[in-house]
Design a protein around this motif. Structure first.
Motif, mmCIF file in Angstrom:
data_model
loop_
_atom_site.group_PDB
_atom_site.id
_atom_site.type_symbol
_atom_site.label_atom_id
_atom_site.label_comp_id
_atom_site.label_asym_id
_atom_site.label_seq_id
_atom_site.Cartn_x
_atom_site.Cartn_y
_atom_site.Cartn_z
ATOM 1 N N LYS A 1 0.811 -1.215 0.000
ATOM 2 C CA LYS A 1 0.000 0.000 0.000
ATOM 3 C C LYS A 1 0.852 1.276 0.000
ATOM 4 C CE LYS A 1 -2.671 -2.053 3.367
ATOM 5 N NZ LYS A 1 -3.414 -1.950 4.576
ATOM 6 N N LYS A 2 1.986 1.231 -0.668
ATOM 7 C CA LYS A 2 2.908 2.356 -0.766
ATOM 8 C C LYS A 2 3.432 2.812 0.600
ATOM 9 C CE LYS A 2 0.858 4.035 -5.021
ATOM 10 N NZ LYS A 2 0.270 5.149 -5.728
ATOM 11 N N GLU A 3 3.410 1.910 1.571
ATOM 12 C CA GLU A 3 3.922 2.220 2.904
ATOM 13 C C GLU A 3 5.294 1.565 3.063
ATOM 14 O OE1 GLU A 3 -0.289 2.598 5.288
ATOM 15 O OE2 GLU A 3 0.751 0.675 5.311
ATOM 16 N N LYS A 4 6.316 2.396 3.047
ATOM 17 C CA LYS A 4 7.687 1.898 3.120
ATOM 18 C C LYS A 4 8.385 2.354 4.400
ATOM 19 C CE LYS A 4 12.024 1.747 0.595
ATOM 20 N NZ LYS A 4 12.737 2.089 -0.628
ATOM 21 N N THR B 1 1.159 7.657 4.871
ATOM 22 C CA THR B 1 -0.294 7.545 4.999
ATOM 23 C C THR B 1 -0.816 7.844 6.401
ATOM 24 O OG1 THR B 1 -0.179 5.201 5.532
ATOM 25 C CG2 THR B 1 -0.390 5.803 3.179
#
Length: 71
Positions: A21-24, A49
């Motif tokens: 979910k584009k959470e790095k 986010t």
């Protein structure tokens, strides 16, 4: 294996190896201890986010999942 000190968890920064979910990039925002100084709750927040997740702090030791700092 990442070396993780429970007393130094709060505000520590982490990079997730497998991005979902584009959470790095993450930061530990809350750590609660019991009367014996054992971690009973650890909250990690995704920087982009602002989603928060309850995590078992011992999972941070696994280099296949987490890297120390923002990379």
């Amino acid at each position: 294996m990442n070396k993780v000190n429970p007393k130094a968890l709060l505000h520590s920064k982490w990079t997730k190896v497998v991005v979902n979910k584009k959470e790095k990039h993450f930061m530990i925002t809350s750590v609660k201890f019991d009367e014996d100084k054992n971690v009973i709750e650890c909250i990690i927040e995704a920087v982009m986010t602002k989603n928060e997740y309850n995590i078992n702090w011992r999972e941070l030791k696994c280099i296949d999942q987490w890297r120390i700092g923002w990379q």
